[in-house]
Motif scaffolding. Structure first.
Motif, PDB file in Angstrom:
ATOM      1  N   UNK A   1       0.839  -1.203   0.000  1.00 15.47           N
ATOM      2  CA  UNK A   1       0.000   0.000   0.000  1.00 15.47           C
ATOM      3  C   UNK A   1       0.876   1.256   0.000  1.00 15.47           C
ATOM      4  N   UNK A   2       0.468   2.250  -0.722  1.00 12.19           N
ATOM      5  CA  UNK A   2       1.195   3.520  -0.738  1.00 12.19           C
ATOM      6  C   UNK A   2       2.199   3.646  -1.867  1.00 12.19           C
ATOM      7  N   UNK A   3       2.602   2.513  -2.446  1.00  6.80           N
ATOM      8  CA  UNK A   3       3.630   2.584  -3.494  1.00  6.80           C
ATOM      9  C   UNK A   3       3.085   3.294  -4.739  1.00  6.80           C
ATOM     10  N   UNK A   4       1.907   2.890  -5.171  1.00  4.38           N
ATOM     11  CA  UNK A   4       1.322   3.514  -6.366  1.00  4.38           C
ATOM     12  C   UNK A   4       1.156   5.025  -6.153  1.00  4.38           C
ATOM     13  N   UNK A   5       0.699   5.401  -4.941  1.00  9.76           N
ATOM     14  CA  UNK A   5       0.512   6.826  -4.645  1.00  9.76           C
ATOM     15  C   UNK A   5       1.843   7.562  -4.761  1.00  9.76           C
ATOM     16  N   UNK A   6       2.898   6.943  -4.253  1.00 10.16           N
ATOM     17  CA  UNK A   6       4.220   7.581  -4.341  1.00 10.16           C
ATOM     18  C   UNK A   6       4.644   7.720  -5.802  1.00 10.16           C
ATOM     19  N   UNK A   7       4.351   6.687  -6.596  1.00 11.92           N
ATOM     20  CA  UNK A   7       4.698   6.743  -8.021  1.00 11.92           C
ATOM     21  C   UNK A   7       3.907   7.845  -8.722  1.00 11.92           C
ATOM     22  N   UNK A   8       2.667   8.007  -8.287  1.00 10.88           N
ATOM     23  CA  UNK A   8       1.810   9.009  -8.933  1.00 10.88           C
ATOM     24  C   UNK A   8       2.165  10.441  -8.547  1.00 10.88           C
ATOM     25  N   UNK A   9       2.825  10.590  -7.392  1.00 12.69           N
ATOM     26  CA  UNK A   9       3.193  11.948  -6.963  1.00 12.69           C
ATOM     27  C   UNK A   9       4.387  12.492  -7.747  1.00 12.69           C
ATOM     28  N   UNK A  10       5.187  11.590  -8.253  1.00 15.12           N
ATOM     29  CA  UNK A  10       6.440  11.974  -8.890  1.00 15.12           C
ATOM     30  C   UNK A  10       6.203  12.428 -10.338  1.00 15.12           C
ATOM     31  N   UNK A  11       7.098  13.291 -10.850  1.00 17.21           N
ATOM     32  CA  UNK A  11       6.853  13.869 -12.182  1.00 17.21           C
ATOM     33  C   UNK A  11       7.504  13.141 -13.369  1.00 17.21           C
ATOM     34  N   UNK A  12       8.335  12.174 -13.143  1.00 17.36           N
ATOM     35  CA  UNK A  12       8.892  11.312 -14.187  1.00 17.36           C
ATOM     36  C   UNK A  12       9.544  12.053 -15.361  1.00 17.36           C
ATOM     37  N   UNK A  13      10.623  12.775 -15.110  1.00 21.44           N
ATOM     38  CA  UNK A  13      11.309  13.445 -16.225  1.00 21.44           C
ATOM     39  C   UNK A  13      11.825  12.451 -17.273  1.00 21.44           C
ATOM     40  N   UNK A  14      12.128  11.226 -16.857  1.00 24.93           N
ATOM     41  CA  UNK A  14      12.592  10.218 -17.822  1.00 24.93           C
ATOM     42  C   UNK A  14      11.454   9.370 -18.372  1.00 24.93           C
ATOM     43  N   UNK A  15      10.213   9.774 -18.019  1.00 26.44           N
ATOM     44  CA  UNK A  15       9.004   9.138 -18.552  1.00 26.44           C
ATOM     45  C   UNK A  15       8.925   7.631 -18.327  1.00 26.44           C
TER      46      UNK A  15
ATOM     47  N   UNK B   1      14.407  -2.114 -10.718  1.00 28.76           N
ATOM     48  CA  UNK B   1      15.318  -2.058  -9.575  1.00 28.76           C
ATOM     49  C   UNK B   1      14.599  -2.519  -8.296  1.00 28.76           C
ATOM     50  N   UNK B   2      13.350  -2.057  -8.141  1.00 28.73           N
ATOM     51  CA  UNK B   2      12.594  -2.407  -6.935  1.00 28.73           C
ATOM     52  C   UNK B   2      12.373  -3.913  -6.847  1.00 28.73           C
ATOM     53  N   UNK B   3      12.128  -4.544  -8.005  1.00 22.91           N
ATOM     54  CA  UNK B   3      11.921  -6.000  -8.012  1.00 22.91           C
ATOM     55  C   UNK B   3      13.202  -6.691  -7.547  1.00 22.91           C
ATOM     56  N   UNK B   4      14.323  -6.210  -8.035  1.00 26.94           N
ATOM     57  CA  UNK B   4      15.600  -6.820  -7.653  1.00 26.94           C
ATOM     58  C   UNK B   4      15.851  -6.640  -6.149  1.00 26.94           C
ATOM     59  N   UNK B   5      15.478  -5.475  -5.618  1.00 30.80           N
ATOM     60  CA  UNK B   5      15.767  -5.145  -4.222  1.00 30.80           C
ATOM     61  C   UNK B   5      14.816  -5.803  -3.219  1.00 30.80           C
ATOM     62  N   UNK B   6      13.665  -6.288  -3.672  1.00 30.38           N
ATOM     63  CA  UNK B   6      12.683  -6.758  -2.693  1.00 30.38           C
ATOM     64  C   UNK B   6      12.423  -8.257  -2.823  1.00 30.38           C
ATOM     65  N   UNK B   7      11.625  -8.775  -1.871  1.00 29.19           N
ATOM     66  CA  UNK B   7      11.334 -10.201  -1.904  1.00 29.19           C
ATOM     67  C   UNK B   7       9.974 -10.503  -2.508  1.00 29.19           C
ATOM     68  N   UNK B   8       8.940 -10.482  -1.632  1.00 26.03           N
ATOM     69  CA  UNK B   8       7.626 -10.853  -2.153  1.00 26.03           C
ATOM     70  C   UNK B   8       6.833  -9.650  -2.625  1.00 26.03           C
ATOM     71  N   UNK B   9       7.209  -8.518  -2.041  1.00 26.29           N
ATOM     72  CA  UNK B   9       6.368  -7.349  -2.228  1.00 26.29           C
ATOM     73  C   UNK B   9       7.264  -6.136  -2.415  1.00 26.29           C
ATOM     74  N   UNK B  10       6.879  -5.227  -3.331  1.00 33.26           N
ATOM     75  CA  UNK B  10       7.634  -3.989  -3.487  1.00 33.26           C
ATOM     76  C   UNK B  10       7.070  -2.965  -2.492  1.00 33.26           C
ATOM     77  N   UNK B  11       7.947  -2.397  -1.672  1.00 37.41           N
ATOM     78  CA  UNK B  11       7.486  -1.402  -0.696  1.00 37.41           C
ATOM     79  C   UNK B  11       8.131  -0.050  -1.003  1.00 37.41           C
ATOM     80  N   UNK B  12       7.656   0.969  -0.278  1.00 38.51           N
ATOM     81  CA  UNK B  12       8.201   2.317  -0.494  1.00 38.51           C
ATOM     82  C   UNK B  12       9.715   2.328  -0.275  1.00 38.51           C
ATOM     83  N   UNK B  13      10.173   1.512   0.656  1.00 36.65           N
ATOM     84  CA  UNK B  13      11.604   1.474   0.956  1.00 36.65           C
ATOM     85  C   UNK B  13      12.433   1.017  -0.245  1.00 36.65           C
ATOM     86  N   UNK B  14      11.799   0.308  -1.184  1.00 32.39           N
ATOM     87  CA  UNK B  14      12.527  -0.173  -2.367  1.00 32.39           C
ATOM     88  C   UNK B  14      12.618   0.868  -3.477  1.00 32.39           C
TER      89      UNK B  14
END
Ligand SMILES: Nc1ncnc2c1ncn2[C@@H]1O[C@H](COP(=O)(O)OP(=O)(O)OP(=O)(O)O)[C@@H](O)[C@H]1O
Ligand SMILES: [Mg+2]
Length: 442
Positions: free
Chosen positions: A346-360, A370-383
């Motif tokens: 929870x919260x990850x999509x919201x964080x993604x939506x807040x950002x402006x994505x200059x690299x689209x 990168x987040x998939x590589x860094x996490x186990x079962x679930x992608x969290x904000x920390x990733x």
């Protein structure tokens, strides 16, 4: 926002008028083709299904009136709207006789144009609405993910051009999906069995340019032991994608212009002219208008390339698509790297939506990868990378605007100044009574 299904052909030798028309009609959601001469217009008419012709009358070479007559003869049900700077009575009579449906005089407002276009389109015989019958709206075939109105517009254009060979010009910031759009045009249409050849225009060394693009004949130079095809021959019947067209040298531009005009090429070391039948799709993430102003891009080539334009919107203008894209990329990389499916905390999509994505989209894809590589079962904000993790809001809006009290005070002082401190006059202007004004002054 509903998309209009009509295709409108715009003809004017004045490119500023052409662009103004295009801009207005695009905001009204029509699809447009542009031509700077009658000759080009006729080529488009023979190739595409057009619902309405909008043309200038006075043009060098073949006159607009001739075009109107041509259309009346060959496409009797197509309405014709004339944009003219010379609404002389005599001229008007001749135009009406040649079957013009509607008129707009220059300068025109967007509203006037809108009304005239609507009237002209409404004048068509009901059963003969040209392009509507054969427009299939397919979002899936294009391979583009998204549900925003912005991406739907892009998909709509892809569907209109995929089965014809109109030259398409794709603009958009880096990573917005320009190449994907080019591939979709090719692979979703009826020429998909023929080759798709992508050429990075800035990457070809100048001395190899001609032979790379147009091939060479046996014996053309030392080492040329047999005939060799260039990119254009390789793309026969298919699509050539001229990527980063803004980086093409002036010499390349001159050669490309010739191919677009003549539809034929000559190999290095050969006299023989070979016809080429390819769809040209070009893309850029730089502003070609600026390059034209600087003299590093040919204006005539620009207008040859921009018959149909697709502007791929930056991701920050279609945030509705972020969740959809993020989930697609998440599953793609989860399966690829971890051989499993993963979830988003929870919260990850919201964080993604807040950002402006200059690299689209490319940046979004990298972040998820990168987040998939860094996490186990679930992608969290920390990733997520830092710039997405911390959400800092700057009070820009609050600073830019003044409190009502301050505005009121300044305005009252201005009125008093203008009335030479005459409180009765000031109160009258402000439409308050004198007593209220005195209180406010205190
Ligand atoms: N609507 C979309 N749906 C799914 N994937 C997309 C979409 N748009 C772009 N992508 C993906 O994003 C990446 C970048 O897209 P692409 O290479 O087409 O961008 P580009 O505009 O050509 O960028 P550049 O200007 O840097 O060359 C690719 O991996 C592409 O598959
Ligand atoms: Mg690209």
């Amino acid at each position: 926002m509903a998309l209009n299904l009509e295709n409108i052909l715009l003809v004017d030798d004045d490119v500023h008028i052409l662009e103004l028309l295009q801009r207005h009609l695009q905001t009204l959601n029509y699809h447009t083709y542009k031509a700077v001469s009658v000759k080009e217009a006729i080529a488009i008419l023979q190739d595409k299904t057009i619902d309405l012709l909008i043309t200038d009358l006075k043009m060098p070479g073949v006159d607009g009136l001739e075009l109107v007559k041509y259309v009346s003869e060959h496409f009797p049900s197509m309405p014709k709207l004339v944009v003219t700077g010379y609404p002389s009575i005599d001229g008007a009579l001749e135009v009406m006789k040649s079957g013009v449906t509607e008129y707009v005089t220059k300068p025109f407002t967007k509203e006037e144009l809108k009304t005239a276009v609507k009237k002209a389109l409404d004048s068509r015989p009901k059963s003969l609405s040209n392009s509507q019958a054969n427009t299939v709206s397919s979002t899936e075939s294009s391979g583009l993910i998204g549900q925003s109105d912005a991406i739907k517009k892009v998909i709509d254009i892809i569907n209109r051009v995929k089965n014809n060979k109109a030259t398409v010009f794709i603009t958009g910031e880096s990573g917005t999906g320009k190449e994907l759009v080019a591939r979709s045009i090719h692979y979703s249409g009826k020429f998909s069995k023929a080759p798709f050849i992508a050429v990075n225009c800035g990457a070809i060394p100048e001395n190899l340019l001609e032979s790379e693009l147009f091939g060479y004949a046996k014996g053309a130079f030392t080492g040329a032991e047999a005939n060799r095809d260039g990119f254009f021959q390789a793309a026969q019947q298919g699509t050539i994608f001229l990527d980063e067209i803004g980086n093409a040298s002036l010499a390349t531009q001159a050669r490309l212009l010739r191919v677009l005009q003549e539809k034929e090429v000559t190999r290095v070391g050969s006299q023989k002219v070979e016809p080429v039948d390819v769809r040209v799709v070009a893309a850029t993430n730089v502003n070609l208008k600026e390059l034209i102003a600087k003299g590093t891009f040919r204006e005539d080539l620009y207008y040859r390339l921009t018959v149909v334009e697709v502007a791929v919107p930056p991701l920050k203008e279609r945030k509705e698509d972020i969740a959809l894209l993020a989930n697609k990329f998440l599953q793609k990389y989860a399966v690829e790297f971890k051989d499993t499916r993963m979830a988003m905390a929870p919260g990850v999509i919201e964080a993604l939506e807040r950002y402006d994505w200059p690299g689209n989209i490319r940046e979004l894809e990298n972040v998820i990868q990168r987040a998939v590589i860094m996490s186990d079962k679930e992608v969290t904000i920390a990733d997520l990378p830092d710039q997405l993790k911390y959400h800092i809001e700057f009070p820009e809006v609050e600073e830019a605007f003044l409190p009502l009290k301050t505005v009121e005070k300044e305005y009252i002082l201005k009125v008093l100044q203008a009335t030479n401190n005459n409180k009765s006059k000031a109160a009258k202007i402000l439409q308050i009574d004198r007593k209220t004004l005195s209180e406010k002054i205190k």
